[in-house]
Design a protein around this motif. Structure first.
Motif, PDB file in Angstrom:
ATOM      1  N   UNK A 130      87.852  -2.368 -18.631  1.00  0.00           N
ATOM      2  CA  UNK A 130      86.456  -2.558 -19.014  1.00  0.00           C
ATOM      3  C   UNK A 130      86.092  -1.861 -20.326  1.00  0.00           C
ATOM      4  N   UNK A 131      86.885  -0.892 -20.757  1.00  0.00           N
ATOM      5  CA  UNK A 131      86.594  -0.205 -22.010  1.00  0.00           C
ATOM      6  C   UNK A 131      85.717   1.023 -21.809  1.00  0.00           C
ATOM      7  N   UNK A 132      85.751   1.903 -22.801  1.00  0.00           N
ATOM      8  CA  UNK A 132      85.055   3.188 -22.681  1.00  0.00           C
ATOM      9  C   UNK A 132      83.548   3.036 -22.576  1.00  0.00           C
ATOM     10  N   UNK A 133      82.962   2.133 -23.341  1.00  0.00           N
ATOM     11  CA  UNK A 133      81.505   1.983 -23.314  1.00  0.00           C
ATOM     12  C   UNK A 133      81.036   1.538 -21.928  1.00  0.00           C
ATOM     13  N   UNK A 134      81.759   0.608 -21.315  1.00  0.00           N
ATOM     14  CA  UNK A 134      81.378   0.136 -19.994  1.00  0.00           C
ATOM     15  C   UNK A 134      81.624   1.214 -18.934  1.00  0.00           C
ATOM     16  N   UNK A 135      82.719   1.957 -19.065  1.00  0.00           N
ATOM     17  CA  UNK A 135      82.955   3.069 -18.141  1.00  0.00           C
ATOM     18  C   UNK A 135      81.812   4.078 -18.220  1.00  0.00           C
ATOM     19  N   UNK A 136      81.356   4.358 -19.422  1.00  0.00           N
ATOM     20  CA  UNK A 136      80.234   5.293 -19.591  1.00  0.00           C
ATOM     21  C   UNK A 136      78.975   4.735 -18.923  1.00  0.00           C
ATOM     22  N   UNK A 137      78.718   3.456 -19.093  1.00  0.00           N
ATOM     23  CA  UNK A 137      77.530   2.854 -18.473  1.00  0.00           C
ATOM     24  C   UNK A 137      77.595   2.968 -16.951  1.00  0.00           C
ATOM     25  N   UNK A 138      78.748   2.676 -16.393  1.00  0.00           N
ATOM     26  CA  UNK A 138      78.909   2.783 -14.945  1.00  0.00           C
ATOM     27  C   UNK A 138      78.805   4.242 -14.503  1.00  0.00           C
ATOM     28  N   UNK A 139      79.376   5.139 -15.279  1.00  0.00           N
ATOM     29  CA  UNK A 139      79.322   6.561 -14.935  1.00  0.00           C
ATOM     30  C   UNK A 139      77.886   7.046 -14.867  1.00  0.00           C
ATOM     31  N   UNK A 140      77.055   6.598 -15.799  1.00  0.00           N
ATOM     32  CA  UNK A 140      75.658   7.039 -15.825  1.00  0.00           C
ATOM     33  C   UNK A 140      74.899   6.562 -14.593  1.00  0.00           C
ATOM     34  N   UNK A 141      75.328   5.463 -13.986  1.00  0.00           N
ATOM     35  CA  UNK A 141      74.683   4.985 -12.760  1.00  0.00           C
ATOM     36  C   UNK A 141      75.015   5.877 -11.570  1.00  0.00           C
ATOM     37  N   UNK A 142      76.113   6.610 -11.654  1.00  0.00           N
ATOM     38  CA  UNK A 142      76.575   7.424 -10.535  1.00  0.00           C
ATOM     39  C   UNK A 142      75.995   8.831 -10.543  1.00  0.00           C
ATOM     40  N   UNK A 143      75.600   9.333 -11.704  1.00  0.00           N
ATOM     41  CA  UNK A 143      75.043  10.676 -11.768  1.00  0.00           C
ATOM     42  C   UNK A 143      75.052  11.197 -13.185  1.00  0.00           C
ATOM     43  N   UNK A 144      74.173  12.156 -13.464  1.00  0.00           N
ATOM     44  CA  UNK A 144      73.981  12.622 -14.831  1.00  0.00           C
ATOM     45  C   UNK A 144      75.212  13.310 -15.401  1.00  0.00           C
ATOM     46  N   UNK A 145      76.029  13.956 -14.553  1.00  0.00           N
ATOM     47  CA  UNK A 145      77.186  14.696 -15.066  1.00  0.00           C
ATOM     48  C   UNK A 145      78.445  13.848 -15.169  1.00  0.00           C
ATOM     49  N   UNK A 146      78.440  12.647 -14.604  1.00  0.00           N
ATOM     50  CA  UNK A 146      79.659  11.835 -14.574  1.00  0.00           C
ATOM     51  C   UNK A 146      80.091  11.399 -15.979  1.00  0.00           C
ATOM     52  N   UNK A 147      79.175  10.957 -16.866  1.00  0.00           N
ATOM     53  CA  UNK A 147      79.623  10.595 -18.216  1.00  0.00           C
ATOM     54  C   UNK A 147      80.324  11.740 -18.938  1.00  0.00           C
ATOM     55  N   UNK A 148      79.838  12.981 -18.748  1.00  0.00           N
ATOM     56  CA  UNK A 148      80.505  14.080 -19.439  1.00  0.00           C
ATOM     57  C   UNK A 148      81.900  14.331 -18.873  1.00  0.00           C
ATOM     58  N   UNK A 149      82.076  14.183 -17.566  1.00  0.00           N
ATOM     59  CA  UNK A 149      83.410  14.353 -16.991  1.00  0.00           C
ATOM     60  C   UNK A 149      84.385  13.336 -17.563  1.00  0.00           C
ATOM     61  N   UNK A 150      83.890  12.153 -17.908  1.00  0.00           N
ATOM     62  CA  UNK A 150      84.722  11.174 -18.606  1.00  0.00           C
ATOM     63  C   UNK A 150      85.114  11.669 -19.992  1.00  0.00           C
ATOM     64  N   UNK A 151      84.145  12.245 -20.692  1.00  0.00           N
ATOM     65  CA  UNK A 151      84.331  12.607 -22.097  1.00  0.00           C
ATOM     66  C   UNK A 151      85.068  13.932 -22.267  1.00  0.00           C
ATOM     67  N   UNK A 152      84.621  14.966 -21.543  1.00  0.00           N
ATOM     68  CA  UNK A 152      85.219  16.285 -21.674  1.00  0.00           C
ATOM     69  C   UNK A 152      84.885  16.952 -22.990  1.00  0.00           C
ATOM     70  N   UNK A 153      85.622  17.999 -23.322  1.00  0.00           N
ATOM     71  CA  UNK A 153      85.393  18.754 -24.548  1.00  0.00           C
ATOM     72  C   UNK A 153      84.090  19.516 -24.498  1.00  0.00           C
ATOM     73  N   UNK A 154      83.307  19.380 -25.530  1.00  0.00           N
ATOM     74  CA  UNK A 154      81.993  20.010 -25.628  1.00  0.00           C
ATOM     75  C   UNK A 154      81.008  18.944 -26.091  1.00  0.00           C
ATOM     76  N   UNK A 155      79.863  18.880 -25.464  1.00  0.00           N
ATOM     77  CA  UNK A 155      78.899  17.836 -25.824  1.00  0.00           C
ATOM     78  C   UNK A 155      77.491  18.301 -25.513  1.00  0.00           C
ATOM     79  N   UNK A 156      76.547  17.688 -26.182  1.00  0.00           N
ATOM     80  CA  UNK A 156      75.129  17.908 -25.910  1.00  0.00           C
ATOM     81  C   UNK A 156      74.644  16.751 -25.051  1.00  0.00           C
ATOM     82  N   UNK A 157      73.957  17.075 -23.969  1.00  0.00           N
ATOM     83  CA  UNK A 157      73.400  16.060 -23.093  1.00  0.00           C
ATOM     84  C   UNK A 157      71.884  16.099 -23.140  1.00  0.00           C
ATOM     85  N   UNK A 158      71.272  14.941 -23.284  1.00  0.00           N
ATOM     86  CA  UNK A 158      69.814  14.837 -23.259  1.00  0.00           C
ATOM     87  C   UNK A 158      69.422  13.759 -22.252  1.00  0.00           C
TER      88      UNK A 158
END
Length: 310
Positions: A130-158
């Protein structure tokens, strides 16, 4: 359409996280809060092994207490697998074996890491691509922290924490984590924060509707300077977590008086995270906390997000 993997199973590893900064905005009409947070992925991992199956099943084990982890559709990893199947039209199922290192209900995003790992593992196993963008979209439906667990590293969340932008971080940050078998409910902690703010509305500064990450946090991360980061650590949920669990204050005081640069409650708690100046200082602090009867783990960050491993 999919081209299922010829491999019998796929293993994916995803990291836990620490919110080195978390400002919580006003409660919205939908019950959620606007957030501004700085995430750091750390070297405590959740491993998810996905195996072809007719239905959707899950088993859990780990180095932490997993007795309270559901193995039915309440489990976020299982929900992630079902969501991906529904979105892609995949007609089969999966069996997920989850091995947990991240404390359960500890404010470090272990369940979110499971969900991120399940999305990546099932996508690879099923060949849904499905690709990274679609994985991120699905992750956001599951919970606010799930997209970051996909990405890792260091990030700012808003937003609710799921709208991510990369943050440059140099070097290594060493953490000593005092964990607790008695977890805290995230909704309960947010509710306690709302009640605290209402009780003390005349004594504390007004809550910003749109919170922001302090510039000093970004400067410290860019510099790779642990001492500078220690001066900017912040978690608005900490006052609520301490109100629900006053014993955590004793742990904070012990760590900060025993060599930590600074400490804070991680996320909604009850894990208490201490920032150390070096790996050696972290090991010394671990020994002190261990001798005092605390259950202690060492971790460092930033580390990579969810990825397929051999």
């Amino acid at each position: 359409m999919s081209l299922a993997s010829s491999e019998p199973q796929v293993r994916v590893r995803a990291p836990g996280k620490i919110n080195v900064f978390l400002e919580v905005g006003c409660r919205q009409s939908d019950g959620y809060h606007q957030l501004a947070t700085a995430f750091q992925a750390v070297s405590l991992y959740e491993d998810v092994v996905a195996t072809h199956a007719d239905g959707f099943t899950l088993e859990v084990e780990g180095t932490v207490d997993v007795s309270g982890v559901p193995v039915d559709d309440r489990n976020l990893a299982l929900r992630a697998a079902r969501l991906l199947a529904a979105e892609t039209g995949y007609g089969g199922g999966v069996h997920l074996d989850v091995f947990k290192e991240v404390p359960v209900a500890g404010g470090m995003g272990g369940g979110s890491a499971d969900a991120a790992a399940a999305l990546v593992a099932c996508d690879a196993l099923w060949g849904t691509r499905v690709g990274q963008a679609e994985l991120h979209r699905l992750a956001a439906q599951l919970g606010a922290d799930v997209p970051f667990a996909l990405k890792g590293g260091t990030a700012i969340g808003t937003g609710r924490g799921d709208e991510l932008s990369p943050a440059l971080a140099r070097g290594r940050f060493d953490w000593v984590l005092a964990v607790n078998e008695e977890g805290l409910s995230t909704p309960e902690v947010y509710g306690a924060l709302d009640r605290h703010r209402e009780r003390h509305r005349l004594d504390i500064a007004p809550t910003r509707v749109v919170p922001e990450v302090d510039a000093g946090v970004l400067q410290a991360l860019r510099a790779g300077d642990a001492a500078m980061l220690a001066e900017t650590l912040r978690n608005d949920l900490q006052v609520a977590a301490l109100g629900l669990r006053p014993d955590l204050a004793e742990t904070l005081e012990l760590g900060e008086s025993s060599g930590a640069l600074a400490g804070l409650v991680s996320g909604s708690g009850p894990t208490v995270a201490f920032l150390a100046a070096s790996p050696e200082d972290a090991a010394e602090l671990r020994d002190v906390l261990d001798a005092a009867g605390r259950d202690v783990l060492l971790a460092h960050g930033p580390v990579r997000g969810a990825r397929v491993v051999g």
